[in-house]
Design an enzyme around this catalytic site. Structure first.
Site, PDB file in Angstrom:
ATOM      1  N   ASP A 103       0.670  -1.306   0.074  1.00 20.65           N
ATOM      2  CA  ASP A 103       0.481  -0.219   0.448  1.00 20.65           C
ATOM      3  C   ASP A 103       0.890   1.046   0.538  1.00 20.65           C
ATOM      4  O   ASP A 103       1.775   1.359   0.314  1.00 20.65           O
ATOM      5  CB  ASP A 103      -0.555  -0.263   1.119  1.00 20.65           C
ATOM      6  CG  ASP A 103      -2.541  -0.375   1.088  1.00 20.65           C
ATOM      7  OD1 ASP A 103      -2.511  -0.853  -0.185  1.00 20.65           O
ATOM      8  OD2 ASP A 103      -3.533  -0.267   1.480  1.00 20.65           O
TER       9      ASP A 103
ATOM     10  N   LYS B 144      -1.003   4.632  -4.808  1.00 14.73           N
ATOM     11  CA  LYS B 144      -1.136   5.882  -5.531  1.00 14.73           C
ATOM     12  C   LYS B 144      -0.022   6.404  -5.545  1.00 14.73           C
ATOM     13  O   LYS B 144      -0.002   7.803  -5.057  1.00 14.73           O
ATOM     14  CB  LYS B 144      -3.038   7.147  -5.534  1.00 14.73           C
ATOM     15  CG  LYS B 144      -2.713   7.366  -4.251  1.00 14.73           C
ATOM     16  CD  LYS B 144      -4.597   7.181  -4.287  1.00 14.73           C
ATOM     17  CE  LYS B 144      -4.945   7.512  -2.246  1.00 14.73           C
ATOM     18  NZ  LYS B 144      -6.988   7.074  -2.154  1.00 14.73           N
TER      19      LYS B 144
ATOM     20  N   MET C 221      -7.344  10.543   8.651  1.00 16.97           N
ATOM     21  CA  MET C 221      -8.605  10.712   7.524  1.00 16.97           C
ATOM     22  C   MET C 221      -9.162  12.183   7.290  1.00 16.97           C
ATOM     23  O   MET C 221     -10.104  11.904   6.769  1.00 16.97           O
ATOM     24  CB  MET C 221      -9.201   9.800   6.391  1.00 16.97           C
ATOM     25  CG  MET C 221      -8.509   8.576   6.167  1.00 16.97           C
ATOM     26  SD  MET C 221      -9.446   7.246   5.385  1.00 16.97           S
ATOM     27  CE  MET C 221      -9.817   6.620   6.981  1.00 16.97           C
TER      28      MET C 221
HETATM   29  N1  SAH Z   1      -4.538   1.450   8.760  1.00 14.51           N
HETATM   30  C1  SAH Z   1      -3.948   2.483   9.300  1.00 14.51           C
HETATM   31  C2  SAH Z   1      -4.657   3.961   8.983  1.00 14.51           C
HETATM   32  C3  SAH Z   1      -5.117   3.778   7.123  1.00 14.51           C
HETATM   33  S1  SAH Z   1      -6.515   5.258   6.421  1.00 14.51           S
HETATM   34  C4  SAH Z   1      -3.495   2.592  10.353  1.00 14.51           C
HETATM   35  O1  SAH Z   1      -4.372   1.220  11.195  1.00 14.51           O
HETATM   36  O2  SAH Z   1      -2.545   3.547  10.372  1.00 14.51           O
HETATM   37  C5  SAH Z   1      -4.979   5.844   6.139  1.00 14.51           C
HETATM   38  C6  SAH Z   1      -5.259   7.241   7.313  1.00 14.51           C
HETATM   39  O3  SAH Z   1      -4.191   7.301   8.801  1.00 14.51           O
HETATM   40  C7  SAH Z   1      -3.989   8.189   6.996  1.00 14.51           C
HETATM   41  O4  SAH Z   1      -5.635   9.566   6.252  1.00 14.51           O
HETATM   42  C8  SAH Z   1      -3.871   9.056   8.354  1.00 14.51           C
HETATM   43  O5  SAH Z   1      -5.085  10.237   8.985  1.00 14.51           O
HETATM   44  C9  SAH Z   1      -3.326   7.854   9.221  1.00 14.51           C
HETATM   45  N2  SAH Z   1      -2.055   7.656   9.080  1.00 14.51           N
HETATM   46  C10 SAH Z   1      -1.625   7.048   8.468  1.00 14.51           C
HETATM   47  N3  SAH Z   1       0.101   6.762   8.593  1.00 14.51           N
HETATM   48  C11 SAH Z   1       0.398   7.807   9.146  1.00 14.51           C
HETATM   49  C12 SAH Z   1       1.521   8.025   9.837  1.00 14.51           C
HETATM   50  N4  SAH Z   1       2.225   7.769   9.409  1.00 14.51           N
HETATM   51  N5  SAH Z   1       0.975   9.969  11.095  1.00 14.51           N
HETATM   52  C13 SAH Z   1      -0.118  10.605  10.713  1.00 14.51           C
HETATM   53  N6  SAH Z   1      -0.928   9.383  10.031  1.00 14.51           N
HETATM   54  C14 SAH Z   1      -1.329   8.522   9.417  1.00 14.51           C
END
Ligand code: SAH
Length: 264
Positions: free
Chosen positions: A46, A68, A184
């Site tokens: 991803d 993407k 998000m």
């Molecule tokens: N499964 C992932 C979430 C995916 S949804 C998890 O458990 O973390 C995608 C969202 O995750 C992004 O829009 C953001 O809000 C958050 N996100 C993912 N990685 C991040 C990071 N390193 N720092 C801050 N927000 C993050």
């Protein structure tokens, strides 16, 4: 018997592991995740997965980026699921690497169901979710017992066609000492702020962390009243986590008393 399923004798048994890659810092991978990545012959990655995590892939493993990258549109979910099924049926050991935890806003449940429906052997390995990592990276204890009795992980926007989060209800829950962690949420920050203001004081502390645990990490402390303005002013982009609640000001305030930040 499912007619789509290959004859077990004709094909070597492949398998799929849905692996949580954590928020970015490869040191935050679990030992199980590292083992699975090392064992993979095919990795479907991803876009939120940091490149540094891929250093554990074995030489010769096929790495397919299905996010993407480079401004292209993301690979459709149905295609990713078909690809996983096809690779596993060919006998490959497939690792599906997802940012954070696969089961939290990660479509892990959908992929698990799709793979099981095809009779594929599948496992899930948890990862550290971005909400936890973001808070800890700025010393925010999400459930500090002086200030919060729970935590709510919520998405800033729903998938197309589904109901948006009902912010006034979420604000009402938060007003009873529940910290809100928003994923998000940057693109819809105006609606988030407006909705939460219906049930929370304007001075409610907010913390924002972008690129948590990565070298480019940035963070801000603000208040609910200034949330959207801060996002705009600082040009906060994705990926970012927004933490709303008294705990968001804890580390900033220094030592925590038992009366809570608001009363200090
Ligand atoms: N499964 C992932 C979430 C995916 S949804 C998890 O458990 O973390 C995608 C969202 O995750 C992004 O829009 C953001 O809000 C958050 N996100 C993912 N990685 C991040 C990071 N390193 N720092 C801050 N927000 C993050």
């Amino acid at each position: 018997m499912n007619v789509d399923q290959p004859d077990a004798d004709a094909c070597p048994a492949g398998r799929v592991v849905l692996v949580g890659a954590g928020p970015g810092d490869p040191e935050l991978l679990t030992i199980k995740a590292v083992r699975a990545i090392r064992a993979a012959s095919v990795l479907l990655v991803d876009d939120l997965v940091g490149d540094r995590v891929l250093r554990y892939a074995r030489r010769g493993a096929r790495i397919v980026h299905v996010g993407k990258r480079g401004g292209c549109t993301s690979t459709p979910q149905a295609f990713i699921e078909r690809l996983m099924v096809a690779e596993a049926q060919r006998g490959e050991t497939v690792v599906r690497l997802k940012g954070g935890d696969p089961m939290l806003f990660g479509r892990g449940g959908e992929e698990l169901a799709a793979l099981r429906a095809h009779g594929i052997d599948v496992d899930v390995v948890n990862g550290i979710t971005a909400g936890l990592a973001a808070a800890t990276s700025i010393d925010v204890p999400l459930t500090h017992r002086a200030q919060a009795r729970g935590v709510l992980f919520v998405t800033g926007h729903a998938r197309a066609g589904a109901a948006e989060p009902h912010w006034p209800t979420i604000a009402a829950v938060a007003a009873h000492g529940v910290t809100i962690v928003i994923y998000m949420g940057v693109a819809t920050i105006d609606a988030v702020q407006r909705g939460l203001e219906t049930g929370l004081p304007p001075a409610t502390p907010v913390a924002i962390v972008q690129h948590a645990t990565r070298p480019e990490q940035r963070s801000w402390r603000t208040t609910l009243a200034d949330l959207a303005a801060t996002v705009r002013r600082a040009r906060v982009g994705s990926p970012a986590i927004v933490v709303v609640g008294d705990v968001a000001a804890v580390a900033e305030a220094g030592a925590i008393g038992t009366t809570g930040y608001a009363a200090a």
